[in-house]
Enzyme design. Structure first.
Site, PDB file in Angstrom:
ATOM      1  N   GLY A  57       0.840  -1.204   0.000  1.00 41.96           N
ATOM      2  CA  GLY A  57       0.000   0.000   0.000  1.00 41.96           C
ATOM      3  C   GLY A  57       0.870   1.247   0.000  1.00 41.96           C
ATOM      4  O   GLY A  57       0.520   2.269  -0.590  1.00 41.96           O
ATOM      5  N   SER A  58       2.012   1.170   0.665  1.00 40.75           N
ATOM      6  CA  SER A  58       2.931   2.310   0.703  1.00 40.75           C
ATOM      7  C   SER A  58       3.457   2.608  -0.696  1.00 40.75           C
ATOM      8  O   SER A  58       3.562   3.780  -1.088  1.00 40.75           O
ATOM      9  CB  SER A  58       4.108   2.009   1.637  1.00 40.75           C
ATOM     10  OG  SER A  58       3.629   1.722   2.925  1.00 40.75           O
ATOM     11  N   TRP A  91      -1.432   7.413   8.256  1.00 39.25           N
ATOM     12  CA  TRP A  91      -0.364   6.420   8.258  1.00 39.25           C
ATOM     13  C   TRP A  91       0.857   7.101   7.638  1.00 39.25           C
ATOM     14  O   TRP A  91       0.717   7.843   6.666  1.00 39.25           O
ATOM     15  CB  TRP A  91      -0.764   5.166   7.473  1.00 39.25           C
ATOM     16  CG  TRP A  91       0.278   4.097   7.609  1.00 39.25           C
ATOM     17  CD1 TRP A  91       1.155   3.669   6.656  1.00 39.25           C
ATOM     18  CD2 TRP A  91       0.577   3.355   8.801  1.00 39.25           C
ATOM     19  NE1 TRP A  91       1.982   2.696   7.185  1.00 39.25           N
ATOM     20  CE2 TRP A  91       1.644   2.492   8.502  1.00 39.25           C
ATOM     21  CE3 TRP A  91       0.035   3.343  10.090  1.00 39.25           C
ATOM     22  CZ2 TRP A  91       2.205   1.624   9.432  1.00 39.25           C
ATOM     23  CZ3 TRP A  91       0.592   2.489  11.023  1.00 39.25           C
ATOM     24  CH2 TRP A  91       1.664   1.624  10.690  1.00 39.25           C
ATOM     25  N   HIS A 191      -5.173  -6.877   6.572  1.00 42.93           N
ATOM     26  CA  HIS A 191      -6.196  -6.087   5.876  1.00 42.93           C
ATOM     27  C   HIS A 191      -7.294  -6.976   5.274  1.00 42.93           C
ATOM     28  O   HIS A 191      -7.156  -8.193   5.231  1.00 42.93           O
ATOM     29  CB  HIS A 191      -5.533  -5.219   4.811  1.00 42.93           C
ATOM     30  CG  HIS A 191      -4.675  -4.132   5.411  1.00 42.93           C
ATOM     31  ND1 HIS A 191      -4.804  -2.810   5.086  1.00 42.93           N
ATOM     32  CD2 HIS A 191      -3.699  -4.183   6.345  1.00 42.93           C
ATOM     33  CE1 HIS A 191      -3.926  -2.096   5.782  1.00 42.93           C
ATOM     34  NE2 HIS A 191      -3.247  -2.908   6.554  1.00 42.93           N
ATOM     35  N   HIS A 218      10.840   0.477 -13.300  1.00 37.21           N
ATOM     36  CA  HIS A 218      12.019   1.131 -13.880  1.00 37.21           C
ATOM     37  C   HIS A 218      11.752   2.316 -14.803  1.00 37.21           C
ATOM     38  O   HIS A 218      12.692   2.946 -15.278  1.00 37.21           O
ATOM     39  CB  HIS A 218      12.867   0.106 -14.659  1.00 37.21           C
ATOM     40  CG  HIS A 218      13.043  -1.192 -13.930  1.00 37.21           C
ATOM     41  ND1 HIS A 218      13.850  -1.320 -12.807  1.00 37.21           N
ATOM     42  CD2 HIS A 218      12.486  -2.416 -14.133  1.00 37.21           C
ATOM     43  CE1 HIS A 218      13.791  -2.572 -12.382  1.00 37.21           C
ATOM     44  NE2 HIS A 218      12.967  -3.256 -13.146  1.00 37.21           N
ATOM     45  N   ARG A 251       7.278  -3.859  -8.176  1.00 35.41           N
ATOM     46  CA  ARG A 251       6.397  -4.869  -8.764  1.00 35.41           C
ATOM     47  C   ARG A 251       5.953  -5.907  -7.737  1.00 35.41           C
ATOM     48  O   ARG A 251       6.733  -6.294  -6.866  1.00 35.41           O
ATOM     49  CB  ARG A 251       7.124  -5.617  -9.884  1.00 35.41           C
ATOM     50  CG  ARG A 251       7.300  -4.822 -11.138  1.00 35.41           C
ATOM     51  CD  ARG A 251       8.114  -5.576 -12.139  1.00 35.41           C
ATOM     52  NE  ARG A 251       9.463  -5.831 -11.668  1.00 35.41           N
ATOM     53  CZ  ARG A 251      10.501  -6.081 -12.455  1.00 35.41           C
ATOM     54  NH1 ARG A 251      10.335  -6.122 -13.760  1.00 35.41           N
ATOM     55  NH2 ARG A 251      11.690  -6.302 -11.969  1.00 35.41           N
TER      56      ARG A 251
HETATM   57  C1  LIG Z   1      -3.966   4.546   5.721  1.00 35.00           C
HETATM   58  C2  LIG Z   1      -2.824   3.670   5.304  1.00 35.00           C
HETATM   59  N1  LIG Z   1      -2.106   4.021   4.226  1.00 35.00           N
HETATM   60  C3  LIG Z   1      -1.079   3.260   3.795  1.00 35.00           C
HETATM   61  C4  LIG Z   1      -0.724   2.089   4.434  1.00 35.00           C
HETATM   62  C5  LIG Z   1       0.459   1.310   3.954  1.00 35.00           C
HETATM   63  O1  LIG Z   1       0.137   0.037   3.493  1.00 35.00           O
HETATM   64  P1  LIG Z   1       1.258  -1.126   3.502  1.00 35.00           P
HETATM   65  O2  LIG Z   1       1.431  -1.579   4.911  1.00 35.00           O
HETATM   66  O3  LIG Z   1       0.684  -2.176   2.624  1.00 35.00           O
HETATM   67  O4  LIG Z   1       2.487  -0.536   2.948  1.00 35.00           O
HETATM   68  C6  LIG Z   1      -1.434   1.694   5.574  1.00 35.00           C
HETATM   69  C7  LIG Z   1      -1.064   0.451   6.271  1.00 35.00           C
HETATM   70  O5  LIG Z   1      -1.762  -0.102   7.036  1.00 35.00           O
HETATM   71  C8  LIG Z   1      -2.507   2.510   6.012  1.00 35.00           C
HETATM   72  O6  LIG Z   1      -3.191   2.180   7.122  1.00 35.00           O
END
Ligand SMILES: Cc1ncc(COP(=O)(O)O)c(C=O)c1O
Length: 402
Positions: A57-58, A91, A191, A218, A251
């Site tokens: 997610g990041s 986050w 999640h 890339h 990826r």
């Molecule tokens: C609001 C929010 N954004 C981004 C993320 C980042 O996701 P990941 O842990 O998959 O990198 C999280 C993680 O829980 C989150 O709660």
């Protein structure tokens, strides 16, 4: 300590395990057709025309932000120094890409019911440098999007949606992640839809999804729908090694996509289990008037996807100011009964040492309440066991005695 109710739980069944083994048997581990299949199925579920899967997610946040700074098609872009409104209950990797690319996150206080960005405070924080909001749908609560969309339209702001905690949350006509420029999802272990690690970016723009695909790997043109255009344009370059824009390598692997496909197929069942789980907990603590579950009034069971405007991730408790015991005591009672607790996301992010990377901090009274008097517990896609039921009842009885 082995908790009776840990924060995270394994929702994998035989099918997921079988899917993982089938990838190993195939010998095709790196991003390929399963990822493409997952992206298509994910778009179908959310109701967007495009999805791009990444490794977390990041990374989804990183690419979405970067795609608003560097683009092969978009003229109106974010520039260093531009301000982006973000809720103070966040986050960290919602704001790090902003900081890393020279944008200025401006923290905004939150609403205590939705735990999301407060529009009244947003209006106070807006300046002529504000160019976007990065809205977070917190812990499954779908924001009332007509208000945020209106706010963005009337102030000419990009709308980015961080849906990492809110897969399946639906607001009136659409799933979260389909309202703004793009939406990001996390498939981390605890999640709603998990691929162990993983993430996805949704959008309704083919051009944006093509750029995200270049940035994911890339900066090359492989996997873009318009690869032929570039191949014709640069005939002297091998199209497999034709680089269009700056990129990363974020990826996902085939094994993640294979598991994700199984999980997607089980989502209605798993989200419904979470609704029931949340209801049990909400009902158990209903009589305690100084302890509130955030989003409790949105809990519905046996609903269709389109009626789920809270897709339960964790269960957040907020303790009233006039509580008869200290919040730390309340948390201890849960912990001593085998129920694992943690702060709500990071609490007021302005309190974190890393907040020194954010300029213009002010006070965020509601986010501070979340830090001082908030905590959360797990919400799982499983049935309540007898042992857990006993433990919940014991906590509830103890808290009722104060
Ligand atoms: C609001 C929010 N954004 C981004 C993320 C980042 O996701 P990941 O842990 O998959 O990198 C999280 C993680 O829980 C989150 O709660």
């Amino acid at each position: 300590m082995d908790y009776i109710l840990p924060l995270a739980d394994d929702s994998f069944g035989e099918e997921e395990k079988h899917a993982m083994l089938s990838v190993i048997d195939s010998g095709n581990y790196t991003m390929g057709e399963r990822v493409e299949e997952f992206e298509e199925a994910f778009s179908d579920w959310i109701g967007t025309s495009h999805s791009v899967m990444v490794n977390s997610g990041s990374s989804a946040n990183l690419l979405l932000v970067y795609s608003q700074i560097v683009s092969s098609f978009q003229k109106d872009l974010l520039k260093p120094g531009d301000e982006v409104l973000v809720p103070a209950l966040l986050w960290p990797t919602t704001i790090w890409p902003l900081v890393q690319f020279g944008l200025k996150p401006v923290l905004v206080d939150i609403c205590l019911d939705s735990l999301a960005m407060d529009l009244d405070d947003s209006k106070k924080k807006i300046t002529n440098k504000t160019k976007a909001i990065f809205l977070i749908h917190v812990l499954g609560y779908a924001c009332d999007m007509s208000k945020y969309v209106h706010f963005c339209q009337s102030n000419n702001l990009f709308l980015l949606e961080d849906c990492c905690e809110s897969f399946g949350a639906f607001d009136k006509s659409k799933h979260v992640g389909s309202f703004g420029q793009g939406g990001t999802f996390s498939h981390f272990f605890s999640h709603h839809l998990t691929t162990m690690e993983g993430g996805t970016i949704t959008s309704n723009s083919l051009a944006l999804s093509d750029d995200l695909k270049s940035m994911r790997a890339h900066g090359w043109v492989r996997n873009r729908s318009d690869i032929q255009k570039f191949s014709n344009q640069y005939k002297n370059l091998d199209k497999r090694f034709l680089f269009l824009m700056p990129g990363f390598n974020v990826r996902p692997m085939e094994i993640q996509a294979a598991v994700g496909l199984v999980q997607l197929g089980r989502m209605d069942e798993l989200l419904s289990h979470r609704d029931h789980f949340a209801k049990y907990i909400i009902d158990a603590f209903e009589g305690i008037d100084w302890l509130r579950v955030a989003g409790a009034n949105r809990n519905r069971i046996n609903v269709k996807r389109e009626s789920r405007n809270h897709s339960w991730m964790n269960i957040s408790f907020i303790i009233d100011e006039n509580c008869p015991v200290l919040p730390s005591e309340v948390v201890k009672i849960f912990e001593n009964s085998g129920i694992e607790t943690r702060p709500i996301i990071t609490g007021n992010f302005a309190n974190q040492p890393a907040a020194k990377y954010i300029s213009q901090l002010t006070s965020y009274p509601n986010a501070q309440i979340i830090s001082d008097r908030g905590f959360m517990i797990g919400c799982h896609a499983t049935k309540i066991t007898e042992l857990l039921s006993e433990s919940i009842n014991a906590v509830s009885a103890k808290l009722s005695s104060f």
